[in-house]
Design an enzyme around this catalytic site. Structure first.
Site, short mmCIF file in Angstrom:
data_model
loop_
_atom_site.label_atom_id
_atom_site.label_comp_id
_atom_site.label_asym_id
_atom_site.label_seq_id
_atom_site.Cartn_x
_atom_site.Cartn_y
_atom_site.Cartn_z
N MET A 22 0.73 -1.09 0.03
CA MET A 22 -0.08 0.02 -0.11
C MET A 22 0.84 1.23 -0.11
SD MET A 22 -3.38 -1.07 2.06
CE MET A 22 -2.78 -0.65 3.79
N HIS A 26 9.07 1.20 3.28
CA HIS A 26 10.31 1.29 4.33
C HIS A 26 11.07 0.00 4.03
CE1 HIS A 26 7.86 -1.37 6.52
NE2 HIS A 26 6.52 -0.62 6.72
N HIS A 29 9.13 -3.40 3.50
CA HIS A 29 8.84 -3.81 1.92
C HIS A 29 10.10 -3.91 0.98
CE1 HIS A 29 5.63 -0.87 3.47
NE2 HIS A 29 5.07 -1.59 2.99
N GLY A 137 4.87 -10.11 4.31
CA GLY A 137 5.68 -10.26 5.58
C GLY A 137 5.08 -10.82 6.90
N GLN A 138 6.02 -11.47 7.61
CA GLN A 138 5.73 -11.82 9.05
C GLN A 138 5.01 -10.97 9.86
OE1 GLN A 138 8.99 -13.49 11.48
NE2 GLN A 138 7.55 -13.23 13.12
N LEU A 174 9.21 -2.28 11.96
CA LEU A 174 8.71 -0.83 10.97
C LEU A 174 7.01 -1.11 10.61
CD1 LEU A 174 12.08 -1.03 8.80
CD2 LEU A 174 11.26 0.20 10.84
N SER A 175 6.53 0.04 10.51
CA SER A 175 5.22 -0.01 9.96
C SER A 175 4.92 1.44 9.50
CB SER A 175 4.41 -0.25 11.07
OG SER A 175 3.02 0.42 10.77
N SER A 176 4.25 1.40 8.37
CA SER A 176 3.91 2.78 7.79
C SER A 176 3.18 3.59 8.93
CB SER A 176 3.01 2.70 6.59
OG SER A 176 3.42 1.78 5.59
P1 PAJ Z 1 1.32 -3.27 3.32
O1 PAJ Z 1 0.98 -2.37 4.86
O2 PAJ Z 1 1.86 -1.97 2.61
O3 PAJ Z 1 2.51 -4.13 3.57
C1 PAJ Z 1 2.93 -4.76 2.27
C2 PAJ Z 1 3.63 -5.86 2.92
O4 PAJ Z 1 4.88 -5.51 3.39
C3 PAJ Z 1 2.86 -7.05 3.71
O5 PAJ Z 1 3.14 -8.36 3.06
C4 PAJ Z 1 3.47 -6.63 5.00
O6 PAJ Z 1 3.35 -7.86 5.67
C5 PAJ Z 1 5.03 -6.39 4.81
N1 PAJ Z 1 5.53 -5.70 5.77
C6 PAJ Z 1 5.10 -4.58 6.50
N2 PAJ Z 1 6.03 -4.16 7.45
C7 PAJ Z 1 6.82 -5.09 7.51
C8 PAJ Z 1 8.01 -5.43 8.32
N3 PAJ Z 1 8.30 -4.43 9.25
N4 PAJ Z 1 8.89 -6.20 8.15
C9 PAJ Z 1 8.69 -7.34 6.96
N5 PAJ Z 1 7.67 -7.13 6.06
C10 PAJ Z 1 6.63 -6.03 6.29
O7 PAJ Z 1 -0.10 -5.71 3.83
C11 PAJ Z 1 -0.55 -4.81 3.19
O8 PAJ Z 1 0.18 -3.67 2.77
C12 PAJ Z 1 -1.73 -5.17 2.29
O9 PAJ Z 1 -2.61 -5.69 3.14
C13 PAJ Z 1 -1.66 -5.73 1.12
C14 PAJ Z 1 -1.06 -7.14 1.09
C15 PAJ Z 1 -0.98 -4.76 0.15
C16 PAJ Z 1 -3.01 -5.84 0.63
O10 PAJ Z 1 -3.81 -4.49 0.25
#
Ligand code: PAJ
Length: 254
Positions: A22, A26, A29, A137-138, A174-176
């Site tokens: 989405m 970071h 991703h 991602g896990q 990490l998270s958006s």
């Molecule tokens: P989004 O939150 O953008 O995450 C995209 C992918 O990145 C997901 O598979 C998520 O698990 C992974 N991700 C996020 N933070 C992470 C981290 N700190 N370490 C490893 N992987 C991480 O998840 C989504 O988008 C949506 O639900 C989507 C699958 C795109 C469907 O709309």
């Protein structure tokens, strides 16, 4: 890297890896892009803030968006095709077919309709891009578990790869959504990964995690089954921000 906005303009061949996102990209991703780059001939990433999976309109409106920066990140990680559809491209007028998913655990209970939206958009992306592998991602463990079951239940011809959670050096996943935390909230948020990590070694990890959250109120603490791994997962709310995290209890992430 090609940026494609319309489904008919996608021309993809070879052994294809898909990384759905989405945006607000970071290092979490980036790790998915790198794994796909290492394992596949053609790497497709999607950038789509999927309205159907937001149970709170305020969360959708506040979701960070920066296409230019995200495109530069994806290109730097070797993505071949960046698919950036509009909401109309994915949900045209009259859209009315959904992937319903049962028993989605505490995360599904906490966010009604969320996994239906996730499953529907991911199946659409799988059908549009036709990847041999899709990367998740896990961090979003329940999402990965739901998608593995969708793929199995509907006999979809692809493999779901799950990559370990990428964290800041202090342990926060990490998270958006982390950009929304104040300095004080971010400091308090560290109790979440710390409690999960400590609790994973205990006989009753759910009770242990609840006891060690240091005043953070858990929305839930539960065990998530990924097939080849079992995870201890929790969600907490800090101010207006909702954070989720999980750690490995047994097995391995793949
Ligand atoms: P989004 O939150 O953008 O995450 C995209 C992918 O990145 C997901 O598979 C998520 O698990 C992974 N991700 C996020 N933070 C992470 C981290 N700190 N370490 C490893 N992987 C991480 O998840 C989504 O988008 C949506 O639900 C989507 C699958 C795109 C469907 O709309």
């Amino acid at each position: 890297m090609k940026v494609v906005r319309h489904i008919p303009d996608l021309h993809i061949s070879g052994y294809v890896g898909l990384v759905p996102t989405m945006g607000a990209l970071h290092d979490g991703h980036r790790a998915l892009f790198r794994a796909a780059r290492a394992e596949c001939e053609t790497v497709v990433a999607s950038l789509f803030v999927n309205p159907a999976q937001f149970d709170q309109q305020s969360d959708l409106a506040a979701y960070p968006r920066d296409e230019e920066r995200d495109a530069a990140t994806a290109e730097a990680e070797g993505v071949d095709v960046l698919f950036v559809p509009s909401a109309e491209e994915m949900y045209p007028r009259g859209f009315g077919t959904w992937i319903g998913v049962a028993d989605t655990g505490a995360e599904g209970d906490a966010r009604p309709g969320h996994f239906r939206g996730v499953a529907t958009i991911c199946v659409k992306l799988f059908n549009i891009v036709r990847p041999q592998r899709a990367y998740f991602g896990q961090k979003d463990a329940q999402q990965a578990a739901v998608l593995r079951r969708v793929v199995r239940d509907l006999n979809l011809p692809l493999q779901i790869r799950v990559l370990p959670t990428v964290r800041d050096p202090d342990g926060l996943a990490l998270s958006s959504r982390n950009v929304r935390l104040s300095a004080d909230e971010r400091a308090r948020a560290l109790a979440l990964p710390r409690a999960l990590l400590a609790a994973a070694r205990e006989a009753d990890p759910i009770a242990a995690a609840r006891a060690q959250l240091n005043g953070l109120e858990p929305e839930y603490v539960e065990v998530v089954d990924l097939g080849d791994a079992r995870l201890l997962a929790a969600a907490v709310r800090i101010g207006t921000t909702r954070l989720i995290d999980n750690v490995l209890l047994e097995g391995e992430i793949s």
